[in-house]
Design a protein around this motif. Structure first.
Motif, PDB file in Angstrom:
ATOM      1  N   ASP A  35       6.249  15.814   3.363  1.00 55.59           N
ATOM      2  CA  ASP A  35       6.055  15.054   2.123  1.00 55.59           C
ATOM      3  C   ASP A  35       6.817  15.707   0.973  1.00 55.59           C
ATOM      4  O   ASP A  35       7.493  15.020   0.197  1.00 55.59           O
ATOM      5  CB  ASP A  35       4.570  14.981   1.751  1.00 55.59           C
ATOM      6  N   TYR A  39       9.742  13.977  -1.368  1.00 55.99           N
ATOM      7  CA  TYR A  39       9.665  13.829  -2.822  1.00 55.99           C
ATOM      8  C   TYR A  39      10.711  14.686  -3.537  1.00 55.99           C
ATOM      9  O   TYR A  39      11.220  14.286  -4.587  1.00 55.99           O
ATOM     10  CB  TYR A  39       8.258  14.149  -3.328  1.00 55.99           C
ATOM     11  N   SER A 135       5.562   5.220  -3.607  1.00 56.46           N
ATOM     12  CA  SER A 135       6.474   5.186  -2.467  1.00 56.46           C
ATOM     13  C   SER A 135       5.824   4.557  -1.242  1.00 56.46           C
ATOM     14  O   SER A 135       6.392   4.573  -0.153  1.00 56.46           O
ATOM     15  CB  SER A 135       6.935   6.607  -2.115  1.00 56.46           C
TER      16      SER A 135
END
Length: 149
Positions: A35, A39, A135
């Motif tokens: 993750d 990002y 997202s």
């Protein structure tokens, strides 16, 4: 702490990405390494360039935090964890209000309880919730808005 707020400077782009990553690692314990990689790519690429960004500069002339706005919505607010609790986030929010007025909103990760409390202390109230982040990932967001009393 003596902080000045200045407009985005491309020369500080890499420092801002580093601040983002250190802050996320210190506060977003619910994110996996995958993750964070996802990002980081977003922040390094379009996120810093797609928003109006102001940078908090510390006494030594270094970037210590930043805020990014899309109109009157806070898209990002990150402070170097070394400087957490020293009023930098509050100063950045105050600067943003000075730029766009008191009608300001933010989406904050529900799992980031210190951030939720930070915004509540500044006068933000929850006005909604989403199960997914912007997202489409399963990180619930609290939609908050500055409520003047």
């Amino acid at each position: 702490m003596n902080i000045r707020v200045t407009a985005y400077d491309t020369a500080l782009h890499g420092q801002l990405v580093d601040i983002w990553e250190r802050a996320v690692r210190a506060t977003h314990h619910f994110l996996t390494e995958e993750d964070i990689d996802f990002y980081r790519t977003v922040v390094r690429g379009e996120a810093l360039l797609a928003n109006v960004v102001w940078i908090a500069i510390g006494a030594e002339g270094q970037a210590v935090g930043f805020i990014g706005l899309a109109n009157s919505h806070v898209e990002m607010l990150f402070v170097d964890p070394v400087f957490h609790g020293q009023g930098i986030g509050k100063k950045l929010i105050q600067h943003a209000i000075g730029q766009v007025g008191p009608d300001i909103s933010v989406d904050v990760n529900e799992q980031n309880e210190p951030a939720v409390l930070f915004y509540k202390r500044l006068g933000f109230k929850q006005v909604g919730r989403s199960d997914l982040d912007g997202s489409g990932r399963p990180f619930p967001l609290l939609h908050m808005k500055m409520i003047s009393e």
